[in-house]
Motif scaffolding. Structure first.
Motif, mmCIF file in Angstrom:
data_model
loop_
_atom_site.group_PDB
_atom_site.id
_atom_site.type_symbol
_atom_site.label_atom_id
_atom_site.label_comp_id
_atom_site.label_asym_id
_atom_site.label_seq_id
_atom_site.Cartn_x
_atom_site.Cartn_y
_atom_site.Cartn_z
ATOM 1 N N ARG A 36 0.851 -1.183 0.000
ATOM 2 C CA ARG A 36 0.000 0.000 0.000
ATOM 3 C C ARG A 36 0.896 1.245 0.000
ATOM 4 O O ARG A 36 1.831 1.362 0.782
ATOM 5 N N ALA A 37 0.585 2.190 -0.906
ATOM 6 C CA ALA A 37 1.346 3.436 -1.012
ATOM 7 C C ALA A 37 1.115 4.296 0.226
ATOM 8 O O ALA A 37 -0.031 4.489 0.639
ATOM 9 N N LEU A 38 2.189 4.817 0.807
ATOM 10 C CA LEU A 38 2.077 5.671 1.994
ATOM 11 C C LEU A 38 2.512 7.103 1.723
ATOM 12 O O LEU A 38 1.757 8.035 1.921
ATOM 13 N N THR A 39 3.758 7.277 1.304
ATOM 14 C CA THR A 39 4.297 8.624 1.110
ATOM 15 C C THR A 39 5.581 8.546 0.288
ATOM 16 O O THR A 39 6.015 7.464 -0.099
ATOM 17 N N THR A 40 6.156 9.700 0.031
ATOM 18 C CA THR A 40 7.474 9.780 -0.592
ATOM 19 C C THR A 40 8.349 10.632 0.321
ATOM 20 O O THR A 40 7.837 11.421 1.122
ATOM 21 N N HIS A 41 9.645 10.462 0.191
ATOM 22 C CA HIS A 41 10.551 11.349 0.926
ATOM 23 C C HIS A 41 11.874 11.447 0.196
ATOM 24 O O HIS A 41 12.213 10.603 -0.631
ATOM 25 N N PHE A 49 12.627 8.463 -2.305
ATOM 26 C CA PHE A 49 12.149 7.147 -1.911
ATOM 27 C C PHE A 49 10.623 7.104 -1.921
ATOM 28 O O PHE A 49 9.959 8.094 -1.612
ATOM 29 N N PHE A 50 10.105 5.930 -2.286
ATOM 30 C CA PHE A 50 8.679 5.643 -2.260
ATOM 31 C C PHE A 50 8.464 4.769 -1.036
ATOM 32 O O PHE A 50 9.071 3.706 -0.919
ATOM 33 N N VAL A 51 7.633 5.221 -0.104
ATOM 34 C CA VAL A 51 7.404 4.494 1.143
ATOM 35 C C VAL A 51 6.097 3.716 1.004
ATOM 36 O O VAL A 51 5.057 4.285 0.661
ATOM 37 N N LEU A 52 6.179 2.422 1.281
ATOM 38 C CA LEU A 52 5.053 1.510 1.101
ATOM 39 C C LEU A 52 4.824 0.709 2.367
ATOM 40 O O LEU A 52 5.770 0.431 3.111
ATOM 41 N N GLU A 53 3.577 0.345 2.595
ATOM 42 C CA GLU A 53 3.230 -0.518 3.729
ATOM 43 C C GLU A 53 3.182 -1.948 3.223
ATOM 44 O O GLU A 53 2.391 -2.282 2.341
ATOM 45 N N VAL A 54 4.061 -2.784 3.779
ATOM 46 C CA VAL A 54 4.049 -4.215 3.475
ATOM 47 C C VAL A 54 3.641 -4.952 4.744
ATOM 48 O O VAL A 54 3.432 -4.338 5.786
#
Length: 90
Positions: A36-41, A49-54
Motif C-alpha cells: 500500500r502506497a504511503l508517502t514519498t521522501h 524514496f517511495f514508502v510503502l506498507e508491506v
C-alpha cells in the motif's frame, strides 16, 4: 548515482499515496510485491524514496529501483505505469 524520476511520474506516485492505493510494485532487479502506497521522501543526499506498507511494516524503495507500479484498486486514476529509465529532464 541516483537519477531523479520524471516529474509526471513522480506525480502518479503522489496520487497513489494520496488515495493509499494497493499496488503491484515491480523492481528493476526482477523482484516484485504488493504493498500500500504511503508517502514519498527525499534523503539528505537528494535521493527520492517511495514508502510503502508491506506485511512487516513500512519499507522504502529508492525511486530509480522501480520498474513499474500497477494499482490494484477498482476505479484507480491510472493503470500500470512503467517508471524505469524515465528520468527528470532538469
Amino acid at each position: 548515482m541516483y537519477q531523479p524520476l520524471d516529474c509526471d511520474l513522480h506525480d502518479l506516485l503522489e496520487i497513489a499515496c494520496m488515495y493509499r492505493y494497493l499496488l503491484r510494485v515491480d523492481l528493476v532487479d526482477g523482484g516484485g510485491f504488493e504493498a500500500r502506497a504511503l508517502t514519498t521522501h527525499t534523503s539528505a543526499e537528494k535521493e527520492e524514496f517511495f514508502v510503502l506498507e508491506v506485511e512487516d511494516g513500512p519499507c522504502s524503495v529508492r525511486m530509480d529501483r522501480l520498474l513499474a507500479i500497477t494499482p490494484l484498486e477498482p476505479g484507480a486514476r491510472f493503470g500500470r505505469t512503467e517508471l524505469a529509465g524515465k528520468v527528470c529532464a532538469i
